[in-house]
Design a protein around this motif. Structure first.
Motif, PDB file in Angstrom:
ATOM      1  N   ARG A   4      53.830   0.250 -15.404  1.00  0.00           N
ATOM      2  CA  ARG A   4      54.021   0.415 -16.845  1.00  0.00           C
ATOM      3  C   ARG A   4      55.501   0.452 -17.174  1.00  0.00           C
ATOM      4  NH1 ARG A   4      50.806   4.956 -19.175  1.00  0.00           N
ATOM      5  NH2 ARG A   4      49.254   3.355 -19.012  1.00  0.00           N
ATOM      6  N   GLY A  58      47.296  -1.254 -21.135  1.00  0.00           N
ATOM      7  CA  GLY A  58      48.030   0.009 -21.160  1.00  0.00           C
ATOM      8  C   GLY A  58      49.369  -0.051 -20.452  1.00  0.00           C
ATOM      9  N   ASP A  59      49.522  -0.986 -19.514  1.00  0.00           N
ATOM     10  CA  ASP A  59      50.776  -1.116 -18.771  1.00  0.00           C
ATOM     11  C   ASP A  59      51.896  -1.726 -19.603  1.00  0.00           C
ATOM     12  OD1 ASP A  59      49.583  -0.112 -16.416  1.00  0.00           O
ATOM     13  OD2 ASP A  59      48.941  -2.119 -15.798  1.00  0.00           O
ATOM     14  N   ASP A  62      53.228  -0.275 -24.676  1.00  0.00           N
ATOM     15  CA  ASP A  62      54.402   0.380 -25.271  1.00  0.00           C
ATOM     16  C   ASP A  62      55.569  -0.571 -25.488  1.00  0.00           C
ATOM     17  OD1 ASP A  62      53.015   2.783 -25.214  1.00  0.00           O
ATOM     18  OD2 ASP A  62      53.981   3.479 -23.365  1.00  0.00           O
ATOM     19  N   MET A  91      41.732   0.031 -23.436  1.00  0.00           N
ATOM     20  CA  MET A  91      42.723   1.028 -23.025  1.00  0.00           C
ATOM     21  C   MET A  91      42.063   2.336 -22.628  1.00  0.00           C
ATOM     22  SD  MET A  91      45.850   0.291 -25.655  1.00  0.00           S
ATOM     23  CE  MET A  91      46.828   1.632 -25.026  1.00  0.00           C
ATOM     24  N   ASP A  95      45.953   6.726 -22.610  1.00  0.00           N
ATOM     25  CA  ASP A  95      46.919   5.856 -23.290  1.00  0.00           C
ATOM     26  C   ASP A  95      46.729   5.902 -24.806  1.00  0.00           C
ATOM     27  OD1 ASP A  95      48.179   5.031 -20.957  1.00  0.00           O
ATOM     28  OD2 ASP A  95      46.961   3.218 -20.757  1.00  0.00           O
ATOM     29  N   LYS A  98      48.266   9.195 -26.427  1.00  0.00           N
ATOM     30  CA  LYS A  98      49.693   9.476 -26.297  1.00  0.00           C
ATOM     31  C   LYS A  98      50.412   9.283 -27.626  1.00  0.00           C
ATOM     32  CE  LYS A  98      51.349   6.636 -23.532  1.00  0.00           C
ATOM     33  NZ  LYS A  98      51.997   5.727 -22.619  1.00  0.00           N
TER      34      LYS A  98
END
Length: 131
Positions: A4, A58-59, A62, A91, A95, A98
């Motif tokens: 990630r 999810g990796d 962001d 996801m 995740d 967050k």
């Protein structure tokens, strides 16, 4: 976790790493795909990234910003419920729960912006409350 961090750095900084050089190119039009609510194309793109780079949504989630919003928020803003629901289901609950860059979770943001009762918002709440 290490994947990630690397994926986010590659996306955010445009770092060229052996084997990852095309990650930015592969994800280049993901915002357009989400905005157009093209679940089929989104699925293909996510599969390609998973197959080529061994990364799950999810990796690299962001590291992607669409008009200063995360992918799921962007889907909600554009009424792209097919794409939004697909991402929510792809996801992990961790995740999804967050806080994002503004300190709010997706659920908090959706509630504050009137998106919690959309299909994507309902899928999000269901996913977060699943056992």
């Amino acid at each position: 976790m290490q994947k990630r961090i690397v994926a986010t750095a590659v996306l955010a900084l445009g770092i060229a790493m052996p084997g990852w050089a095309d990650l930015n190119a592969d994800l280049q039009n993901i915002c357009t795909i989400v905005k157009n609510n093209d679940k089929s194309e989104l699925r293909k793109k996510m599969k390609k990234v998973r197959d080529d780079y061994n990364l799950k949504l999810g990796d690299y989630y962001d590291g992607i910003s669409c008009e200063n919003q995360s992918l799921i928020r962007y889907a909600m803003m554009n009424n792209a419920d097919d794409a939004g629901e697909y991402m929510v289901k792809s996801m992990s609950r961790g995740d999804l729960s967050k806080p994002e860059k503004d300190g709010q979770t997706i659920e908090q943001w959706a509630e504050a912006n009137g998106h919690l009762k959309t299909a994507t918002g309902v899928a999000l709440v269901d996913r977060l409350n699943a056992n």
